[in-house]
Design an enzyme around this catalytic site. Structure first.
Site, PDB file in Angstrom:
ATOM      1  N   LEU A 179      59.191  32.822 -10.757  1.00  0.00           N
ATOM      2  CA  LEU A 179      60.145  33.720 -10.104  1.00  0.00           C
ATOM      3  C   LEU A 179      59.925  33.697  -8.596  1.00  0.00           C
ATOM      4  O   LEU A 179      58.809  33.927  -8.118  1.00  0.00           O
ATOM      5  CB  LEU A 179      60.001  35.152 -10.632  1.00  0.00           C
ATOM      6  CG  LEU A 179      60.157  35.327 -12.147  1.00  0.00           C
ATOM      7  CD1 LEU A 179      60.070  36.806 -12.514  1.00  0.00           C
ATOM      8  CD2 LEU A 179      61.466  34.729 -12.637  1.00  0.00           C
ATOM      9  N   GLY A 202      51.583  34.163 -17.310  1.00  0.00           N
ATOM     10  CA  GLY A 202      50.782  35.070 -16.494  1.00  0.00           C
ATOM     11  C   GLY A 202      51.492  35.335 -15.183  1.00  0.00           C
ATOM     12  O   GLY A 202      52.245  34.486 -14.686  1.00  0.00           O
ATOM     13  N   GLY A 203      51.269  36.519 -14.602  1.00  0.00           N
ATOM     14  CA  GLY A 203      51.919  36.844 -13.341  1.00  0.00           C
ATOM     15  C   GLY A 203      53.428  36.735 -13.466  1.00  0.00           C
ATOM     16  O   GLY A 203      54.033  37.313 -14.363  1.00  0.00           O
ATOM     17  N   ASP A 204      54.044  35.982 -12.546  1.00  0.00           N
ATOM     18  CA  ASP A 204      55.502  35.792 -12.596  1.00  0.00           C
ATOM     19  C   ASP A 204      55.862  34.391 -13.096  1.00  0.00           C
ATOM     20  O   ASP A 204      56.928  33.867 -12.776  1.00  0.00           O
ATOM     21  CB  ASP A 204      56.131  36.031 -11.219  1.00  0.00           C
ATOM     22  CG  ASP A 204      55.571  35.102 -10.149  1.00  0.00           C
ATOM     23  OD1 ASP A 204      54.638  34.326 -10.454  1.00  0.00           O
ATOM     24  OD2 ASP A 204      56.059  35.138  -9.004  1.00  0.00           O
ATOM     25  N   GLU A 205      54.977  33.812 -13.896  1.00  0.00           N
ATOM     26  CA  GLU A 205      55.206  32.474 -14.442  1.00  0.00           C
ATOM     27  C   GLU A 205      55.529  32.542 -15.930  1.00  0.00           C
ATOM     28  O   GLU A 205      54.826  33.206 -16.701  1.00  0.00           O
ATOM     29  CB  GLU A 205      53.981  31.582 -14.217  1.00  0.00           C
ATOM     30  CG  GLU A 205      53.692  31.293 -12.759  1.00  0.00           C
ATOM     31  CD  GLU A 205      52.462  30.421 -12.571  1.00  0.00           C
ATOM     32  OE1 GLU A 205      52.328  29.826 -11.483  1.00  0.00           O
ATOM     33  OE2 GLU A 205      51.629  30.349 -13.489  1.00  0.00           O
TER      34      GLU A 205
END
Length: 234
Positions: free
Chosen positions: A103, A143-146
């Site tokens: 993102l 994980g995170g924005d992945e």
């Protein structure tokens, strides 16, 4: 005379201490029924405990393999599924594709509106990814924005591009969080494992990752990793 008296005394003692009468059949049945009821109650408790243990094990496995925010498979589960898919597709002579999705400018949303809003946005993105792919395909949060998507059967580049466009447009649509209307875009890298190739899951993901970064640098919707390890943008 004395022997007769001794016999009489023995008889009197016998009459004074009669032998206990055996329990009636009804009493015996009641006792057996009581013991059976107790055994059934204990068995029910054991079954209940066993079921709770199994539910706990299932919950633990789910937590170990799924992202707590989006309920999507996590990175480990995705790599396991990708590894299995590679084996199956080689046996069946089919191609598959992996999409690595990042993102753009998500950190700005977190910094401006806070992590709670950012988390809700990620959950909505996860739902949209699931809705955009076929039931046989897999969407995951790495994980995170992945995020990542696995297309179990990729019959053509046109089909893969169509799915990537659908994912891109789905993410780009306005996202309502509370009274906010948020906009976020994605960079998508695509790697294909064609029939006859011997790439493993990590190698395929690395290719898709490189293609994603190329898409981000070039500000294009998505990029394909070439069979030689390069990239081509769309």
């Amino acid at each position: 005379m004395r022997p007769l008296l001794r016999q009489a005394g023995t008889a009197a003692a016998t009459l004074a201490c009669p032998v206990p009468a055996p329990p009636s059949i009804a009493a015996t049945c009641r006792q057996l029924q009581h013991e059976l009821d107790e055994a059934r109650a204990e068995l029910t408790q054991v079954r209940s405990l066993l079921e709770r243990t199994r539910e706990g094990e299932r919950a633990a496995r789910h937590l170990a393999n799924h992202d707590g925010l989006t309920a999507l498979p996590n990175r480990r589960a995705f790599l396991d599924k990708l590894t299995l898919a590679l084996v199956q597709n080689r046996a069946q002579g089919r191609d598959l594709a992996v999409m690595f999705i990042d993102l753009d400018r998500f950190k700005d949303i977190n910094d401006t509106h806070g992590h709670r809003v950012g988390d809700q946005l990620l959950a909505i993105v996860g739902t949209r990814l699931t809705q955009a792919v076929r039931a046989a395909d897999i969407a995951a949060r790495l994980g995170g924005d992945e995020f990542a998507c696995l297309l179990q059967h990729a019959p053509s580049l046109a089909h893969i591009a169509q799915v990537a466009t659908k994912l891109f447009d789905g993410i780009a649509a306005p996202i309502q969080v509370g009274g906010l209307s948020l906009h976020v875009h994605a960079s998508i890298g695509i790697a294909i494992c064609k029939d006859g190739q011997t790439l493993d899951a990590e190698q395929l993901m690395a290719r898709a990752d490189r293609a994603m970064y190329h898409a981000k640098r070039q500000h294009c919707r998505f990029c394909f990793a070439t069979q030689e390890g390069g990239v081509s943008g769309v």
